[in-house]
Scaffold this motif. Structure first.
Motif, PDB file in Angstrom:
ATOM      1  N   LYS A 195      29.425  38.400  33.127  1.00 25.51           N
ATOM      2  CA  LYS A 195      28.888  38.794  31.823  1.00 25.51           C
ATOM      3  C   LYS A 195      27.947  37.734  31.289  1.00 25.51           C
ATOM      4  CE  LYS A 195      32.257  42.018  29.919  1.00 25.51           C
ATOM      5  NZ  LYS A 195      33.317  42.219  28.943  1.00 25.51           N
ATOM      6  N   ARG A 196      28.371  36.493  31.450  1.00 24.47           N
ATOM      7  CA  ARG A 196      27.513  35.400  30.984  1.00 24.47           C
ATOM      8  C   ARG A 196      26.180  35.402  31.724  1.00 24.47           C
ATOM      9  NH1 ARG A 196      31.513  30.217  30.949  1.00 24.47           N
ATOM     10  NH2 ARG A 196      32.985  30.952  29.420  1.00 24.47           N
ATOM     11  N   LEU A 197      26.287  35.580  33.031  1.00 25.52           N
ATOM     12  CA  LEU A 197      25.069  35.584  33.849  1.00 25.52           C
ATOM     13  C   LEU A 197      24.176  36.758  33.462  1.00 25.52           C
ATOM     14  CD1 LEU A 197      23.393  34.672  36.279  1.00 25.52           C
ATOM     15  CD2 LEU A 197      24.857  36.081  37.713  1.00 25.52           C
ATOM     16  N   VAL A 214      54.191  39.710  41.825  1.00 25.79           N
ATOM     17  CA  VAL A 214      53.769  39.361  40.469  1.00 25.79           C
ATOM     18  C   VAL A 214      52.763  38.212  40.507  1.00 25.79           C
ATOM     19  CG1 VAL A 214      54.567  38.336  38.310  1.00 25.79           C
ATOM     20  CG2 VAL A 214      55.817  40.239  39.302  1.00 25.79           C
ATOM     21  N   VAL A 215      53.098  37.190  41.316  1.00 27.84           N
ATOM     22  CA  VAL A 215      52.182  36.038  41.420  1.00 27.84           C
ATOM     23  C   VAL A 215      50.836  36.493  41.978  1.00 27.84           C
ATOM     24  CG1 VAL A 215      51.794  33.870  42.648  1.00 27.84           C
ATOM     25  CG2 VAL A 215      53.999  34.322  41.590  1.00 27.84           C
ATOM     26  N   ALA A 216      50.899  37.335  43.028  1.00 31.66           N
ATOM     27  CA  ALA A 216      49.650  37.794  43.646  1.00 31.66           C
ATOM     28  C   ALA A 216      48.820  38.606  42.658  1.00 31.66           C
ATOM     29  CB  ALA A 216      49.976  38.634  44.879  1.00 31.66           C
ATOM     30  N   ILE A 217      49.483  39.504  41.925  1.00 33.41           N
ATOM     31  CA  ILE A 217      48.748  40.357  40.983  1.00 33.41           C
ATOM     32  C   ILE A 217      48.134  39.513  39.872  1.00 33.41           C
ATOM     33  CG2 ILE A 217      49.054  42.136  39.207  1.00 33.41           C
ATOM     34  CD1 ILE A 217      51.140  43.406  41.146  1.00 33.41           C
ATOM     35  N   PHE A 218      48.945  38.599  39.341  1.00 38.31           N
ATOM     36  CA  PHE A 218      48.422  37.773  38.246  1.00 38.31           C
ATOM     37  C   PHE A 218      47.289  36.869  38.725  1.00 38.31           C
ATOM     38  CE2 PHE A 218      52.128  39.105  35.868  1.00 38.31           C
ATOM     39  CZ  PHE A 218      51.642  39.145  34.587  1.00 38.31           C
ATOM     40  N   THR A 219      47.442  36.362  39.925  1.00 34.24           N
ATOM     41  CA  THR A 219      46.376  35.512  40.464  1.00 34.24           C
ATOM     42  C   THR A 219      45.092  36.321  40.642  1.00 34.24           C
ATOM     43  OG1 THR A 219      48.090  34.357  41.679  1.00 34.24           O
ATOM     44  CG2 THR A 219      45.830  33.886  42.316  1.00 34.24           C
ATOM     45  N   TYR A 220      45.272  37.504  41.220  1.00 31.43           N
ATOM     46  CA  TYR A 220      44.099  38.356  41.444  1.00 31.43           C
ATOM     47  C   TYR A 220      43.422  38.725  40.117  1.00 31.43           C
ATOM     48  CZ  TYR A 220      41.445  42.559  42.548  1.00 31.43           C
ATOM     49  OH  TYR A 220      40.465  43.494  42.655  1.00 31.43           O
ATOM     50  N   MET A 221      44.266  39.081  39.135  1.00 31.72           N
ATOM     51  CA  MET A 221      43.698  39.478  37.841  1.00 31.72           C
ATOM     52  C   MET A 221      43.018  38.300  37.155  1.00 31.72           C
ATOM     53  SD  MET A 221      46.554  42.067  36.369  1.00 31.72           S
ATOM     54  CE  MET A 221      45.683  42.387  34.866  1.00 31.72           C
ATOM     55  N   ALA A 222      43.632  37.131  37.285  1.00 30.63           N
ATOM     56  CA  ALA A 222      43.032  35.947  36.659  1.00 30.63           C
ATOM     57  C   ALA A 222      41.676  35.648  37.277  1.00 30.63           C
ATOM     58  CB  ALA A 222      43.965  34.754  36.821  1.00 30.63           C
ATOM     59  N   LYS A 256      39.797  37.752  38.904  1.00 29.24           N
ATOM     60  CA  LYS A 256      38.874  38.843  38.580  1.00 29.24           C
ATOM     61  C   LYS A 256      38.322  38.694  37.157  1.00 29.24           C
ATOM     62  CE  LYS A 256      38.625  43.837  38.763  1.00 29.24           C
ATOM     63  NZ  LYS A 256      39.375  45.077  38.721  1.00 29.24           N
ATOM     64  N   ASN A 257      39.228  38.387  36.237  1.00 25.95           N
ATOM     65  CA  ASN A 257      38.780  38.206  34.854  1.00 25.95           C
ATOM     66  C   ASN A 257      37.786  37.064  34.738  1.00 25.95           C
ATOM     67  OD1 ASN A 257      40.307  40.269  33.905  1.00 25.95           O
ATOM     68  ND2 ASN A 257      42.028  38.995  33.295  1.00 25.95           N
ATOM     69  N   ARG A 258      38.100  35.991  35.484  1.00 23.41           N
ATOM     70  CA  ARG A 258      37.217  34.827  35.435  1.00 23.41           C
ATOM     71  C   ARG A 258      35.823  35.223  35.939  1.00 23.41           C
ATOM     72  NH1 ARG A 258      36.747  30.959  39.462  1.00 23.41           N
ATOM     73  NH2 ARG A 258      35.828  28.996  38.815  1.00 23.41           N
ATOM     74  N   ARG A 259      35.803  35.953  37.030  1.00 25.76           N
ATOM     75  CA  ARG A 259      34.514  36.363  37.591  1.00 25.76           C
ATOM     76  C   ARG A 259      33.778  37.309  36.652  1.00 25.76           C
ATOM     77  NH1 ARG A 259      35.575  36.199  43.780  1.00 25.76           N
ATOM     78  NH2 ARG A 259      35.894  33.962  43.861  1.00 25.76           N
TER      79      ARG A 259
END
Lengths: 136, 618
Positions: B302-304, B284-292, B294-297
């Motif tokens: 998108k901004r870029l 769960v921690v790994a998935i949430f970290t990865y998703m966070a 990924k979302n951040r990137r």
């Protein structure tokens, strides 16, 4: 004059937005059909430039809703791709005022907008008469 | 802003790291858990082996050792039931409740000393019930050998088993004076074999009412903290002295290293649950970290992209953007200018420019092309042609074609005979896109067949080119490449190259039925006064499909001279040919129509039906 641009391609959307702002119009943008209808409910535009194929609601559905309810005197210009003749015909049946085929010229599109607005002004649409006259 | 521009591969690497860390932690935890098990097994605790007699139940056995029936059942990995115990033996734990080092007995308790034997190599020591008392202790017999002499010097009291009063007739205290009372202290040397014993009174035989009870004590190594696990698990609570007891939720755990004392089922389940919880938590921690991440990137990307797009549109819509050096117009955004040095951002700009070029024409559309050249993005597209990845090569060709890089045609031409079909198709399309009919010279060197779809695509692209540019195609009609001949015939028919009529007629002699079929259809487009007669001469030698085509075409291009031929076809046995000929006659004018009607009336069925069918269709 308030122009609503509904287009799912961000480049075309931003290009049209920037271009018409430079022309001195107020521009509202929507990148899908649902957003376009929400924008129309918030503020009724004078001109709508809409793509045919969009997420949620197509340009044809937007035209149908506008012409059946909100304001029949809104100028609607359809942006269509090559080979969408049937969609264009349907758009005209629904009440679209004009169509432009991609690739389109920004200058040509602007001219069409001005011409159609002129016609509407002649027919006596009071809301944006003054703005249009100054713009033209 | 530097954190915004993280490479796109970074999140994959990060995810791999997180996954590796998670796997490492899980494996470490699992091994640690296993180690714990081993450790527990290597430090067994006191217990004794009870031989089940008669109709003993868990409760009755439990009462005997001051335990509950559930405790006894759990300790032996058995389901508790209030009936006679089925197994022959039961392992009874010696814990704080029923075992102590001191002699202090509670109310209603009877103490039974437990001995250990130093230096004995025997694992099981059995007290014979009728053993004789010796001067120094008890007479112990193992395998019918007297062990008294050993016990004289090495028998040591380790503690006392607390039994219930009800078992008084079975157990009795042992005179402490008879044995040494040395209490072991500290950690015992592992090499020392210690045998805890519960002593059974020799007078047990005198008790005739109770069934004979045999207690065999299991060897165990005693360490300084013999009952450590009782602190982990709750001590079972005895509700009453009666059989009915409250079922506890967590059974006590007493690890052991012998076959008699396996790790309890509850222990195993508990351990597995713990491992699963840890694994789930890690995942769960790994998935949430990865998703966070990924979302951040994605947000940053998108901004870029939005920033780059804004820059592009400003450049395109600015009137004097291209009067000076393009770099000077980019100075308003140094960050974005830097981003163009990155390959991924350059590709984004290329994609946007191509998108703009496709959708916007006129002066502003041309600005996309100028920007493409000014930013030297054509070099990026050319570099793709050298890529080993066919997808990149095809994309590079497409970009160069859309951006009208005519000077790159030789490089594109090199891909005409690429082993990859997609690259070949893109190269063909690019050449035709760049130079219209002039691009068809690739047909002279093409070694691969052209697919039907590609033929349609090329013809569609050429339809907007001026017909006057059509090259001489007659050499292509003699090509050994069948698809090339078919494509050439379609080009001749589509663009009505009437001068090629005789060359096309020669194609009717091809072995391939498909080539002859396309040639027939091509001749229909470029027919002259001889075409129908040529068809009639070919009719007898053609296949059924081509015969039907010939009849149809004669119906369209023929005249009254060919009615006799069609009437002959009507007399043939093939119904499809009859109907086709009837339709052809009805299309050829009134006279042919009258002839058809007369023929059908004269010959009756099935011609009368065919006539009605054709008339109704008309």
């Amino acid at each position: 004059m308030v122009i609503l641009v509904a287009e799912d391609d961000p480049l075309i959307l931003m290009t049209l937005e920037t271009y018409f702002i430079k022309e001195g119009h107020e521009v509202i943008t929507a990148n899908n059909g649902r957003e376009a209808l929400m924008q129309i409910e918030e503020k009724v535009p004078d001109v709508i430039i809409t793509d045919v194929m969009m997420p949620f609601y197509s340009g044809l559905e937007i035209i149908a809703r506008i012409k059946n309810g909100v304001n029949k005197k809104i100028v609607v210009i359809v942006l269509s791709a090559l080979g969408q003749e049937r969609a264009v015909k349907e758009a005209f049946d629904l009440g679209a005022d004009d169509y432009v085929t991609k690739p389109f010229s920004l200058v040509e599109l602007s001219m069409r907008v001005k011409r159609l607005v002129k016609i509407k002004v002649r027919n006596g649409v009071p809301e944006f008469m003054e703005n249009v006259q100054t713009t033209l | 802003m530097s954190s915004v521009f993280i490479s796109s591969n970074g999140h994959k690497r990060l995810f791999a790291k997180i996954l590796c860390t998670a796997l490492f932690c899980v494996s470490f935890y699992a091994s640690f858990s296993q180690k714990g098990l081993k450790s527990n097994n290597s430090k067994p605790h006191l217990h004794l082996r009870h031989v089940v007699q008669g109709k003993e139940t868990f409760n009755s056995i439990g009462r005997l050792y001051r335990l509950t029936g559930e405790e006894v059942a759990d300790y032996n990995n058995l389901e508790y039931y209030n009936a006679a115990v089925l197994p022959k033996y039961l392992t009874i734990p010696l814990n704080k409740k029923n075992y102590s080092k001191g002699k202090k007995a509670g109310s209603n308790e009877i103490l039974v000393p437990v001995f250990r034997v130093n230096g004995s190599s025997e694992r099981i020591v059995q007290f014979k019930k009728n053993s004789k008392r010796t001067a120094s202790g008890f007479s112990l017999i193992y395998n019918n050998n007297r062990l008294v002499s050993k016990f004289d010097s090495k028998l040591v009291i380790d503690g006392f088993l607390h039994t219930s009063k009800t078992s008084q007739t079975v157990f009795t205290t042992i005179p402490i004076d008879d044995v040494k009372t040395t209490i072991p202290t500290g950690i015992v040397n592992p090499k020392q074999e210690l045998v805890p014993l519960a002593k059974v009174d020799p007078n047990i035989n005198t008790s005739n009412e109770a069934p004979p009870r045999k207690i065999i004590l299991q060897q165990a190594v005693i360490d300084s903290v013999p009952i450590a696990h009782t602190a982990v698990t709750p001590t079972p609570k005895i509700v009453s002295s009666s059989i009915k007891t409250e079922r506890k939720k967590v059974a006590p755990t007493y690890p052991d290293n012998t076959a008699y004392r396996p790790v309890s089922r509850v222990d195993k389940v508990y351990l597995l649950v713990k491992i699963q919880i840890v694994i789930c938590a890690f995942l769960v921690v790994a998935i949430f970290t990865y998703m966070a991440i990924k979302n951040r990137r994605e947000v940053f990307k998108k901004r870029l992209d939005g920033s780059l797009r804004t820059l592009l549109i400003r450049e395109i819509l600015t009137e004097d953007s291209f009067t000076d050096n393009i770099n000077s117009s980019l100075t308003f955004s140094e960050i974005l200018k830097k981003q163009l040095q990155k390959k991924s951002n350059r590709q984004f700009v290329i994609n946007e420019i191509i998108n703009g070029r496709k959708n916007i024409k006129g002066r502003f559309g041309d600005n996309f092309l100028r920007l493409y050249l000014k930013l030297r993005l054509d070099q990026d597209s050319s570099t793709k042609l050298k890529s080993k990845n066919w997808n990149n090569v095809a994309k590079g060709i497409q970009e160069l074609a859309i951006m009208e890089q005519h000077h790159k045609m030789p490089e594109i031409f090199n891909e005409i005979n690429s082993s990859n079909e997609h690259v070949r198709m893109e190269a063909q399309t690019a050449l035709v896109h760049l130079s219209g009919f002039g691009g068809l010279w690739f047909l002279n060197v093409l070694n691969y067949p052209i697919s039907e779809w590609q033929q349609m695509r090329l013809i569609s692209m050429l339809s907007s080119s001026p017909v006057s540019d059509i090259p001489d195609l007659h050499l292509l009609l003699s090509s050994p490449n069948e698809s090339l001949v078919i494509f050439t015939l379609r080009l001749i028919g589509q663009f009505q190259q009437r001068s090629m009529h005789n060359e096309v007629v020669k194609c009717l002699r091809y072995k391939s039925e498909k080539v002859r079929f396309v040639a027939l259809r091509c001749l229909k487009e470029i027919y002259n006064q001889h075409t129908a007669n040529i068809f009639i001469r070919r009719f007898a030698n053609e296949t059924r499909r081509n015969k039907i085509t010939i009849v149809k075409i004669i119906g369209e291009i023929g005249n009254e001279e060919h009615t006799d031929f069609l009437l002959e076809v009507l007399a043939l046995y093939d119904d499809t040919l009859k109907i086709t000929a009837a339709r052809a006659l009805s299309n050829m004018g009134n006279n042919a129509g009258y002839l058809l009607e007369e023929y059908c009336i004269t010959h009756g069925d099935p011609y009368s039906k065919i006539f009605l069918h054709v008339k109704s269709a008309v």
